[in-house]
Design a protein around this motif. Sequence first.
Motif, mmCIF file in Angstrom:
data_model
loop_
_atom_site.group_PDB
_atom_site.id
_atom_site.type_symbol
_atom_site.label_atom_id
_atom_site.label_comp_id
_atom_site.label_asym_id
_atom_site.label_seq_id
_atom_site.Cartn_x
_atom_site.Cartn_y
_atom_site.Cartn_z
ATOM 1 N N ALA A 52 -22.564 22.968 -25.726
ATOM 2 C CA ALA A 52 -23.034 23.013 -27.118
ATOM 3 C C ALA A 52 -21.853 23.177 -28.055
ATOM 4 O O ALA A 52 -20.950 23.978 -27.805
ATOM 5 N N LYS A 53 -21.865 22.441 -29.161
ATOM 6 C CA LYS A 53 -20.685 22.435 -30.026
ATOM 7 C C LYS A 53 -20.454 23.775 -30.719
ATOM 8 O O LYS A 53 -19.331 24.127 -31.036
ATOM 9 N N ASP A 54 -21.517 24.570 -30.896
ATOM 10 C CA ASP A 54 -21.313 25.870 -31.555
ATOM 11 C C ASP A 54 -20.621 26.888 -30.651
ATOM 12 O O ASP A 54 -20.237 27.959 -31.089
ATOM 13 N N LYS A 55 -20.434 26.535 -29.404
ATOM 14 C CA LYS A 55 -19.677 27.411 -28.496
ATOM 15 C C LYS A 55 -18.168 27.293 -28.736
ATOM 16 O O LYS A 55 -17.400 28.149 -28.353
ATOM 17 N N ILE A 56 -17.771 26.197 -29.349
ATOM 18 C CA ILE A 56 -16.344 25.969 -29.604
ATOM 19 C C ILE A 56 -15.982 26.655 -30.918
ATOM 20 O O ILE A 56 -16.556 26.344 -31.954
ATOM 21 N N ILE A 57 -15.070 27.593 -30.844
ATOM 22 C CA ILE A 57 -14.769 28.429 -32.004
ATOM 23 C C ILE A 57 -13.386 28.114 -32.561
ATOM 24 O O ILE A 57 -12.452 27.872 -31.833
ATOM 25 N N SER A 58 -13.285 28.184 -33.885
ATOM 26 C CA SER A 58 -11.989 28.044 -34.546
ATOM 27 C C SER A 58 -12.018 28.869 -35.823
ATOM 28 O O SER A 58 -13.043 28.944 -36.478
ATOM 29 N N PRO A 59 -10.979 29.508 -36.264
ATOM 30 C CA PRO A 59 -9.717 29.588 -35.544
ATOM 31 C C PRO A 59 -9.807 30.561 -34.376
ATOM 32 O O PRO A 59 -10.581 31.505 -34.408
ATOM 33 N N SER A 60 -9.013 30.312 -33.388
ATOM 34 C CA SER A 60 -9.082 31.195 -32.232
ATOM 35 C C SER A 60 -7.886 32.136 -32.263
ATOM 36 O O SER A 60 -6.798 31.774 -32.684
ATOM 37 N N PHE A 61 -8.111 33.310 -31.821
ATOM 38 C CA PHE A 61 -7.041 34.302 -31.800
ATOM 39 C C PHE A 61 -6.434 34.394 -30.408
ATOM 40 O O PHE A 61 -5.591 35.214 -30.144
ATOM 41 N N VAL A 62 -6.915 33.546 -29.554
ATOM 42 C CA VAL A 62 -6.337 33.479 -28.218
ATOM 43 C C VAL A 62 -5.828 32.064 -28.036
ATOM 44 O O VAL A 62 -6.217 31.151 -28.757
ATOM 45 N N LEU A 63 -4.966 31.894 -27.082
ATOM 46 C CA LEU A 63 -4.373 30.575 -26.912
ATOM 47 C C LEU A 63 -5.243 29.642 -26.094
ATOM 48 O O LEU A 63 -5.144 28.436 -26.212
ATOM 49 N N ILE A 64 -6.071 30.218 -25.264
ATOM 50 C CA ILE A 64 -6.936 29.353 -24.448
ATOM 51 C C ILE A 64 -8.328 29.930 -24.296
ATOM 52 O O ILE A 64 -8.498 31.136 -24.183
ATOM 53 N N ARG A 65 -9.314 29.050 -24.325
ATOM 54 C CA ARG A 65 -10.690 29.421 -24.006
ATOM 55 C C ARG A 65 -11.168 28.464 -22.931
ATOM 56 O O ARG A 65 -10.913 27.268 -23.005
ATOM 57 N N GLU A 66 -11.900 29.020 -21.978
ATOM 58 C CA GLU A 66 -12.416 28.191 -20.895
ATOM 59 C C GLU A 66 -13.920 28.055 -21.057
ATOM 60 O O GLU A 66 -14.603 29.047 -21.254
ATOM 61 N N TYR A 67 -14.408 26.853 -20.997
ATOM 62 C CA TYR A 67 -15.849 26.610 -21.064
ATOM 63 C C TYR A 67 -16.248 25.986 -19.750
ATOM 64 O O TYR A 67 -15.958 24.821 -19.495
ATOM 65 N N ASP A 68 -16.854 26.788 -18.933
ATOM 66 C CA ASP A 68 -17.172 26.327 -17.591
ATOM 67 C C ASP A 68 -18.648 26.041 -17.447
ATOM 68 O O ASP A 68 -19.201 26.053 -16.371
ATOM 69 N N LEU A 69 -19.283 25.817 -18.615
ATOM 70 C CA LEU A 69 -20.743 25.673 -18.624
ATOM 71 C C LEU A 69 -21.152 24.273 -18.185
ATOM 72 O O LEU A 69 -22.277 24.023 -17.823
ATOM 73 N N ALA A 70 -20.192 23.378 -18.265
ATOM 74 C CA ALA A 70 -20.505 21.984 -17.981
ATOM 75 C C ALA A 70 -20.127 21.659 -16.538
ATOM 76 O O ALA A 70 -19.510 22.452 -15.849
#
Length: 153
Positions: A52-70
Amino acid sequence: MQIISRSVKDTLNIGRHIVKNLQKGDIICLFGKFGAGKTVLTKGIAMGLGIAKDKIISPSFVLIREYDLAKIPLYHFDLYRMEKEKDILGLGYEDYLNTQGIAVIEWADKLKELLPREYLKIRLEIIGKDIRKVTIRGMGKRYAGYNSLGWAK
Ligand SMILES: Nc1ncnc2c1ncn2[C@@H]1O[C@H](COP(=O)(O)OP(=O)(O)OP(=O)(O)O)[C@@H](O)[C@H]1O
Ligand SMILES: [Mg+2]
């Protein structure tokens, strides 16, 4: 290849379309200024992967986010706040590339010498309020197919 996006929806669709041609292990490097649409494009890629596109957040305060839902995981890097290239090496940056997932890297110009040898290069430029020029170029043999790809929305 150049595409003109006239809305957020257009950019989301470009991201979704790109996914159709991706393979596991692909690396997408995004270039462009603040507000150019790098995160919007990443959301489109996420949608294409079934996240889901609302899971993708910006700006991020971390360098990496992992989305393993797919089925295919998405590794979303936002390097804006990265001060030194070695900061991401500590996160195992290179372990995320060429894996079973797709890596998307915002502010990829910050990688400098850590830029992968081969990657899909996408540049977003602000042309007008809602208009963006999206330039897609395959860098290296693995991505060469993108340079002769037709485009159908
Ligand atoms: N055609 C378009 N494509 C993408 N975004 C658009 C478009 N037209 C307007 N916008 C707006 O531009 C902004 C793009 O924001 P986005 O967070 O994707 O940029 P970014 O490149 O990730 O910036 P940052 O460097 O801050 O991470 C949003 O506010 C969006 O609504
Ligand atoms: Mg962003």
